[in-house]
Scaffold this active site. Structure first.
Site, PDB file in Angstrom:
ATOM      1  CG  ASP A   1      85.583  72.601  12.439  1.00  0.00           C
ATOM      2  OD1 ASP A   1      86.650  72.568  13.075  1.00  0.00           O
ATOM      3  OD2 ASP A   1      84.801  71.631  12.403  1.00  0.00           O
TER       4      ASP A   1
ATOM      5  CD  GLU B   1      83.881  54.331  17.190  1.00  0.00           C
ATOM      6  OE1 GLU B   1      82.879  54.347  16.467  1.00  0.00           O
ATOM      7  OE2 GLU B   1      83.845  53.951  18.376  1.00  0.00           O
TER       8      GLU B   1
END
Length: 700
Positions: free
Chosen positions: A239, A448
């Site tokens: 990542d 979110e």
């Protein structure tokens, strides 16, 4: 081209490189090697629900909405559309020597993490809380994206490996402590399925540690589990800037050089970030071998050969006109229709009948919001159709539309010089002058999402609670006080507390983030042109008090499989405008598991599409999960009065349990299976007034 031939070509190419050149290719922004005719290549591209961050593309509903469809074929089609548009865009960009980020064919999707806690801001990127549903939809996506041609159409990536679902604020330093049972029962099945069944080309490591080991430097996860146990042959990517966390946050190394060595030696081939700039230093200091650098480079060039990036591909002639074309938009529209979940329909408030209406009030911060259509990791739609616009188009000039924003999405006012709740009186006026109100509430990617991407007052993208913002709660009360008929259209990517909404209003649609032109689909469902057919891919809890702490990765008390308390709305629940029921069901054993045959009928007066679901529980093993768990599902179209027999294949693994050592074993003979249109839980029975058919099965 098969992998053996692609790897042979990669080995030959890499053998001509210096160690410096090989090391340079382990970065996401791999530079050109002109003397070998190798162009620059940027590995970083996104395609969660359409080609993302690269300009115009078909924008499908957010992943969580796609999950609500419970439709493997649809997810496969979405993957195929993304690959088609990805190729079209790559072909066009390559002709202009544009090798920038988001222009390649290696897509870092899908996200098959388990949405174990409703607070997690990135949960809407996933296929929900169930490992079986996630696995089936994830495999379908990968197969659709990668295709079955002579060359790979595009390369998929299973992320984030593994045990990764918040808190976002802590992800760079967090150690997810998890039992071997939970690891194998919940957190790894989707990754295993994508590797073994989907033959996914890449796997991305997560930021966090798992039981002390950083995921992008974990020999347990990468070398043993992924490559040895599952025989993964593709490439592994970190990542973004996760390897930097080894020395800056996890403190498992002391320097960037040591971090680069740890990741490479564990089997991480590609660095999204810049820590692999230290690979050569690690080599010269004896921390990594040239063989390790060579192997990583060979794996990466194997992928590029599989994609036909050197020898040509049958997809090289896909024209740019395929991007956002009519055919693709029709699939996205179908996806939006299938994603919408009808949670409540008291007094048959839905579907709306045009002939009975003169004025419709459309109210709320998400009524005319583009952001509420798209979720995160999205592309750019060539046209946006909000809910307000979708309703306006549907009714044309036959019905008067009154509109009020009602309130800001999360702030106290919409105009800086105004008093708080400055649109509330207008919303009340609109409601009072309307025959029916469509109240559009919820969240968007600013409230979110991923740490660093959201601009909210919440916790780095996570939610602190399940409540709507205070301004929206005030709007609910004000509209409710008018006593007008109201249908709530909730646009969000996760569990929102619907207690007050359910108390005040007769109709609740959950539209998630329905895609670029999602407003058209919402309108069609509201007016009954299509019956809603989505099912919840996550549990809606009554309160966070029903859940363990966010940081606790034990599955005890989490998701429908392990919870003991009553839900607000259960996993697998969703209404239609018809009335389907299962009248009988039986099971027969096969060489690879079993087949459940169920007779279903529609006793209602409208055509519907329902989702037949099968749940299973081993009744005589101490290792069985607490509640029956999903093991099969299939969408079924039913005309009024129609009866069908539907067969669902139940995999052999469904008849096993996971012991405390993480082994899948046969440890019981008595199984109960439930075939119907919901879970066999008490809350689903209460909401639907019907129960699935139970089958008791004695395994040999």
């Amino acid at each position: 081209m098969n992998r053996k031939n692609a790897r042979k070509k990669a080995e030959e190419l890499v053998s001509n490189m210096t160690v410096e050149e090989k090391a340079s290719q382990l970065r996401y922004d791999a530079p050109a090697i002109k003397r070998l005719g190798i162009p620059a290549y940027n590995w970083w591209n996104e395609a969660l629900h359409g080609v993302a961050r690269a300009g115009t593309a078909t924008v499908f509903p957010q992943a969580i909405g796609m999950a609500a469809s419970f439709d493997e074929e649809l997810i496969h089609q979405m993957g195929a559309v993304i690959a088609e548009e990805g190729r079209a865009k790559y072909n066009a960009a390559s002709k202009q020597e544009d090798r920038d980020i988001y222009k390649g064919l290696t897509f870092w999707s899908p996200n098959v993490n388990i949405f174990r806690d409703p607070r997690w801001g990135r949960g809407h990127e996933t296929y929900g809380e169930d490992p079986f549903l996630t696995s089936r939809l994830g495999v379908a996506y990968v197969k659709g994206l990668q295709g079955d041609g002579e060359t790979m159409k595009a390369a998929a990536c299973a992320k984030h490996y593994a045990v990764h679902s918040g808190p976002e604020e802590l992800r760079h330093e967090f150690d997810a402590r998890v039992s071997q049972k939970d690891l194998e029962e919940t957190y790894l099945p989707s990754f295993e399925a994508l590797v073994k069944e989907g033959h996914v080309e890449a796997v991305m490591g997560a930021y966090n540690r798992v039981n002390g080991e950083p995921c992008c430097g974990s020999k347990t996860l990468i070398e043993k589990k992924l490559r040895q146990d599952w025989n993964f042959e593709g490439h592994f990517v970190s990542d973004c800037w996760a390897i930097r966390d080894f020395h800056e946050n996890h403190m498992v190394t002391s320097t960037p050089m040591e971090s680069a060595a740890m990741a490479l030696n564990a089997g991480c081939d590609l660095n999204c970030g810049n820590t692999y700039l230290h690979v050569l230093n690690a080599f010269h200091n004896g921390l990594v071998t040239e063989e390790a650098i060579t192997e990583a480079a060979v794996r990466l060039f194997t992928t590029r050969y599989l994609l036909g990036l050197f020898d040509g591909s049958e997809y090289d002639d896909i024209p740019y006109t395929k991007v956002d074309c009519k055919e693709h938009l029709e699939i996205a529209h179908r996806a939006a229709l299938e994603s919408i979940v009808l949670l409540k329909n008291e007094n048959q408030i839905l579907p709306l009948k045009k002939e009975n209406l003169h004025t419709i009030g459309v109210i709320g911060p998400n009524a005319d919001s583009r952001s509420a259509l798209i979720g995160n990791y999205h592309g750019t739609s060539s046209e946006y159709v909000t809910v307000l616009e979708g309703i306006r188009r549907y009714v044309n000039d036959d019905i008067r539309i009154l509109y009020s924003e009602g309130c800001s999405l999360s702030l106290n006012k919409t105009e800086s010089l105004a008093q708080d709740l400055d649109r509330l009186s207008e919303a009340v006026t609109v409601a009072e002058n309307s025959d029916v109100v469509i109240l559009c509430l919820g969240l968007d990617e600013t409230l979110e999402g991923e740490e660093g991407d959201t601009g909210n007052s919440y916790f780095s993208g996570d939610k602190t609670d399940l409540q709507l913002p205070a301004c929206q709660r005030k709007l609910i009360e004000a509209v409710a006080a008018t006593k007008k008929p109201v249908i709530v259209c909730m646009m969000a990517g996760s569990d929102i507390d619907l207690g007050a909404v359910s108390e005040y209003f007769d109709g609740i649609l959950y539209a998630w983030y329905p895609g670029g032109r999602g407003g058209n689909a919402v309108a069609e469902v509201l007016f009954g042109q299509t019956s809603p057919s989505g099912k919840l891919p996550v549990t809606f809890y009554n309160s966070l008090e029903d859940l363990p702490p966010f940081e606790d990765y034990s599955m005890e008390g989490r998701t429908y499989r392990y919870m003991q308390k009553k839900t607000q709305y259960p996993f697998g629940y969703g209404l239609t405008y018809g009335k389907a029921k299962t009248t009988s069901a039986h099971i027969r054993k096969t060489d690879s598991g079993a087949v459940v045959s169920a007779q279903v009928c529609n006793t209602g007066e409208v055509s519907i599409c329902e989702v037949l679901q099968v749940y299973i529980k081993c009744m005589d093993s101490a290792y069985a999960v607490l509640n029956p768990q999903l093991c099969g599902f299939q969408r079924v179209e039913l005309q009024p009065g129609e009866t069908k027999t539907v067969e669902l294949t139940i995999p052999e693994r469904a008849f096993t349990v996971v012991d405390d050592n993480g082994r899948h074993i046969v440890d019981g003979k008595h199984f109960s299976l439930y075939a119907g249109f919901s879970q066999p839980d008490e809350r689903s029975k209460e909401l639907l007034g019907a129960s699935p058919v139970r089958i008791d099965y004695l395994a040999e």
